[in-house]
Design an enzyme around this catalytic site. Structure first.
Site, PDB file in Angstrom:
ATOM      1  CG  HIS A  89      -2.024  -1.046   1.128  1.00 28.98           C
ATOM      2  ND1 HIS A  89      -3.309  -0.806   0.724  1.00 28.98           N
ATOM      3  CD2 HIS A  89      -1.973  -2.374   1.391  1.00 28.98           C
ATOM      4  CE1 HIS A  89      -4.002  -1.928   0.769  1.00 28.98           C
ATOM      5  NE2 HIS A  89      -3.209  -2.902   1.163  1.00 28.98           N
ATOM      6  CG  ASP A 105      -1.101  -3.957  -9.412  1.00 26.45           C
ATOM      7  OD1 ASP A 105      -0.254  -3.891  -8.497  1.00 26.45           O
ATOM      8  OD2 ASP A 105      -2.282  -4.279  -9.218  1.00 26.45           O
TER       9      ASP A 105
HETATM   10 MG    MG Z   1      -5.678  -6.286 -10.287  1.00 27.07          MG
END
Ligand code: MG
Ligand code: ADP
Length: 387
Positions: A36, A173
């Protein structure tokens, strides 16, 4: 020819007729440290996987995108002139979102027939969705004769996921999938959008340990954490005007203000600020193979995720116990957003098989769930692949 290539060629011919004219691939990723921290504009130690999503394509003369997946049934064509949301085949949202974001950025796109095949498990925190986005982004570049830098492509993928799909994720990501490097982890700076390679010492293997426990409330809990961090930034910037993100906060600064923060906000901030420091400390430890430091950094990351950021789950606790007990374990922690899903262990490479067997047996005995335990190696970032 590999079985995978043959399967893709056969299925493309069956579904669209003829051969694809190109194929692209985009890998999944696992975070080795930095939970995070991305949306707090901090640091992440990220690594691509040798599991990836392939997209075979052939441009079309019209402005229609017809995309199918060998991993999920359901298809629905869409027009680039009117990109709507799709309830019949929700997975196509990631392709639609990518088209929407690219067109919004001013790119003139052409349609294509496309067939997706992935070896990344879905929904377990290994970024299968970002891999679809990056592969679709590359496919549009080929079909439309345009070139976009990998960093811009990552940003377009994040925008697609934030604004079209509706998940308020950071850049981790998409950046990892677009810019990953074979043979190395990356120390990613989420503010500058730059990275430095962080090689992993010989003899240290990275092992994904998937709890295979259903993940609940990931979306809403994720948004709550995001909002709590924003609240922390707002309150801390009253005392320290240069603070724009938790990235700008040190442990000392936080200590001096902790009483002014609601207790939950203080806990969330402490985890992020300390996790950023752990990412920076991990880079030299990973390269040197400093076992004691790796173990301590991983233990502190897991404890913080569970007690301060509160993204744990009973299945993660059971997996953590199994990973730490297994032969060859160096360190173990959560991966992805938490709340179940995958975890990650650093393991003595020569004990890999014994480690996997032991984790599987111990976790299954504790939970009744068969886990999925496998080593991963860093592969190159998204790009073309020969069929
Ligand atoms: Mg994802
Ligand atoms: P993660 O990115 O952690 O794997 P997400 O929930 O963000 O989890 O994304 C998973 C979703 O991405 C799947 O449910 C599916 O809709 C879509 N997806 C990923 N890979 C594929 C694929 N190969 N074929 C079809 N859909 C896919």
């Amino acid at each position: 020819m590999s079985l995978r290539r043959q399967l893709i060629l056969d299925e493309f011919a069956a579904r669209f007729g003829g051969r694809p004219s190109a194929c692209v691939r985009a890998p999944g990723r696992v975070d080795l440290m930095g939970s995070h921290t991305d949306y707090n504009l901090g640091y992440v130690m990220t690594m691509t996987l040798d599991r990836d999503t392939w997209l075979a394509l052939r441009p079309r003369a019209d402005r229609v995108v017809s995309i199918q997946s060998l991993n999920l049934s359901g298809c629905s064509d869409f027009s680039l002139d009117d990109i709507t949301h799709c309830e019949i085949a929700p997975w196509t949202e990631y392709a639609r979102g990518m088209a929407w974001a690219m067109q919004e950025a001013g790119y003139v796109l052409a349609g294509f027939d496309g067939l997706v095949h992935s070896t990344i498990p879905f929904g377990s925190g290994l970024s299968s969705s970002a891999a679809v986005e990056m592969a679709v982004g590359l496919a549009f570049q080929i079909a439309s004769g345009i070139r976009i830098s990998p960093v811009e492509l990552a940003l377009l993928g994040q925008r697609a996921e934030n604004k079209f799909v509706g998940l308020n994720c950071g850049i981790l990501d998409q950046y990892s999938s677009a810019l990953g490097e074979a043979g190395s982890a990356l120390l990613l700076d989420c503010r500058d959008l730059t990275h430095t390679p962080a090689p992993i010492a010989d003899g240290v293997a990275v092992v994904v340990c998937d709890t295979r426990a259903p993940r609940h409330l990931v979306g809403s809990e994720y948004d709550d954490r995001h909002a709590q961090c924003d609240e922390g930034v707002r309150l801390l910037s009253a005392a320290y005007p240069h603070v724009r993100a938790l990235r700008d906060v040190t442990v000392e600064m936080l200590k001096s203000c902790e009483d002014a923060l609601p207790p939950v906000v203080a806990k969330r901030c402490r985890f992020i600020v300390e996790e950023d420091d752990r990412v920076l400390a991990l880079a030299p430890a990973l390269t040197a193979g400093d076992r004691a430091l790796l173990r301590d950094l991983y233990a502190a990351s897991y404890a913080g995720a569970r007690d301060l950021y509160e993204i744990g789950a009973p299945a993660m606790e059971a997996m953590m116990a199994a990973m730490l007990h297994a032969p060859g374990a160096i360190g173990a922690r959560q991966a992805g957003a938490g709340f179940g899903g995958c975890m990650v262990a650093l393991v003595e490479a020569d004990a890999m098989e014994a480690f996997a067997k032991d984790v599987e047996a111990r976790y299954a005995a504790a939970t009744g769930i068969e886990p999925f335990v496998y080593p991963v190696r860093p592969s190159a970032g998204a790009g073309p692949v020969e069929l």
